[in-house]
Design a protein around this motif. Structure first.
Motif, short mmCIF file in Angstrom:
data_model
loop_
_atom_site.label_atom_id
_atom_site.label_comp_id
_atom_site.label_asym_id
_atom_site.label_seq_id
_atom_site.Cartn_x
_atom_site.Cartn_y
_atom_site.Cartn_z
N ALA A 159 0.94 -1.39 -0.28
CA ALA A 159 -0.02 0.22 0.18
C ALA A 159 0.30 1.35 -0.37
O ALA A 159 0.59 1.63 -0.29
N CYS A 160 2.29 1.04 -0.28
CA CYS A 160 3.08 2.07 0.41
C CYS A 160 3.76 3.13 -1.38
O CYS A 160 3.67 1.90 -1.34
N ASP A 161 3.68 4.33 -0.76
CA ASP A 161 3.62 4.84 -2.34
C ASP A 161 4.79 5.20 -2.78
O ASP A 161 5.59 6.24 -3.41
N CYS A 162 5.64 5.04 -1.99
CA CYS A 162 7.41 5.90 -1.37
C CYS A 162 8.32 4.48 -2.69
O CYS A 162 7.45 3.67 -3.39
N TYR A 163 9.47 5.69 -3.30
CA TYR A 163 10.05 4.86 -4.37
C TYR A 163 10.51 3.63 -3.88
O TYR A 163 10.69 2.81 -4.75
N THR A 164 10.91 3.58 -2.53
CA THR A 164 11.16 1.90 -2.49
C THR A 164 10.19 0.87 -3.05
O THR A 164 10.18 -0.05 -3.62
N CYS A 165 9.10 1.34 -2.46
CA CYS A 165 8.07 0.17 -3.20
C CYS A 165 7.53 -0.19 -3.66
O CYS A 165 7.40 -0.81 -4.31
N ARG A 166 7.79 1.01 -4.83
CA ARG A 166 6.81 1.58 -6.30
C ARG A 166 8.34 0.58 -7.55
O ARG A 166 8.41 0.41 -8.15
N ILE A 190 13.97 5.66 3.33
CA ILE A 190 13.02 6.19 2.14
C ILE A 190 11.33 5.73 2.62
O ILE A 190 10.64 6.39 2.65
N HIS A 191 11.80 4.49 3.34
CA HIS A 191 10.63 3.76 3.48
C HIS A 191 9.42 4.29 4.15
O HIS A 191 8.86 4.49 4.37
N ASN A 192 10.98 4.47 5.46
CA ASN A 192 10.55 4.05 6.98
C ASN A 192 10.11 5.84 7.40
O ASN A 192 8.82 5.93 7.86
ZN LIG Z 1 7.41 2.05 0.79
#
Ligand SMILES: [Zn+2]
Length: 236
Positions: A159-166, A190-192
């Motif tokens: 559900a995370c929209d951060c660069y790492t998760c994308r 970046i994610h945290n």
């Molecule tokens: Zn993330």
């Protein structure tokens, strides 16, 4: 931030001296301030002593700084003591100025802080956890070093929209950790950071909608024992 002295919170005698010194420094800082592009905050001290905390909140509020910080908490006292001190301090602060709880904290601390009237937080936790390969997630903290992630093609948090998760899978981040590649810490940071910012975004919406107090128990339950759940997984 004005100068302040953070005392041993349980030592009443010393906490009083440190609080008085903090107040003198705050007055000097207000007098010395020249630049118009800085918002000087005074800092409330007083350990875990309700009488000192109340006196300090009143004194610092009287200096009429643009915002007020609450220091000397999250230094080893219990969560109950921290909440009790916030319950003493925040009702004594002006409602139209930001309150900043220094050095806090975990997702639960943020929720509990806002419940007690705090607006601003800062903490090393998101980047410190990242250095230890750990990621915030509603499943509990994920330690990406764990062998169970070696072929896990999912992002840290769907559900995370951060660069790492994308961009990257859990397996790839684990590979970076195993290879001792410093990029792992950057991607986890970046994610945290984004995870905490997303939590605060949700809290701001709920506060604006007037439903935060009602929704806070659910949020606290979602994030409760986030750290312990990592330990459980690691011993499975
Ligand atoms: Zn993330």
């Amino acid at each position: 931030m004005a100068f302040d002295e953070c005392s041993d919170p349980n030592d009443h005698e010393y906490s009083k001296l440190a609080m008085e010194r903090t107040h003198r420094w705050a007055e000097i800082c207000v007098k010395a301030k020249r630049r118009g592009d800085q918002a000087l905050f005074g800092i409330v001290q007083g350990g875990v002593q309700p009488d000192l905390r109340a006196a300090s909140a009143e004194f610092i509020a009287s200096l009429d700084t643009p915002g007020i910080a609450i220091g000397g908490l999250s230094v080893g006292e219990t969560k109950e003591e921290m909440h009790a001190m916030l319950d003493v301090v925040t009702p004594l602060l002006p409602e139209n100025k930001p309150r900043y709880l220094m050095g806090v904290g975990t997702p639960e601390d943020l929720i509990n802080g806002v419940l007690r009237g705090v607006d601003i937080f800062d903490c090393v936790l998101p980047t410190r956890l990242a250095r230890h390969h750990s990621a915030f997630s509603l499943e509990g903290r994920l330690n990406l070093m764990n062998a169970s992630f070696a072929r896990d093609e999912r992002p840290i948090d769907e559900a995370c929209d951060c660069y790492t998760c994308r961009t990257f899978t859990r397996a790839y981040i684990r590979h970076l950790i195993v290879a001792k590649e410093l990029l792992a810490g950057t991607l986890l940071s970046i994610h945290n950071l984004r995870a905490l910012i997303r939590l605060m975004e949700q809290i701001r919406i709920d506060v604006a909608d007037g439903v935060f107090e009602e929704k806070a128990p659910l949020l606290l339950e979602q994030w409760s024992n986030n750290a312990q759940r990592e330990l459980m997984r690691d011993t499975e």
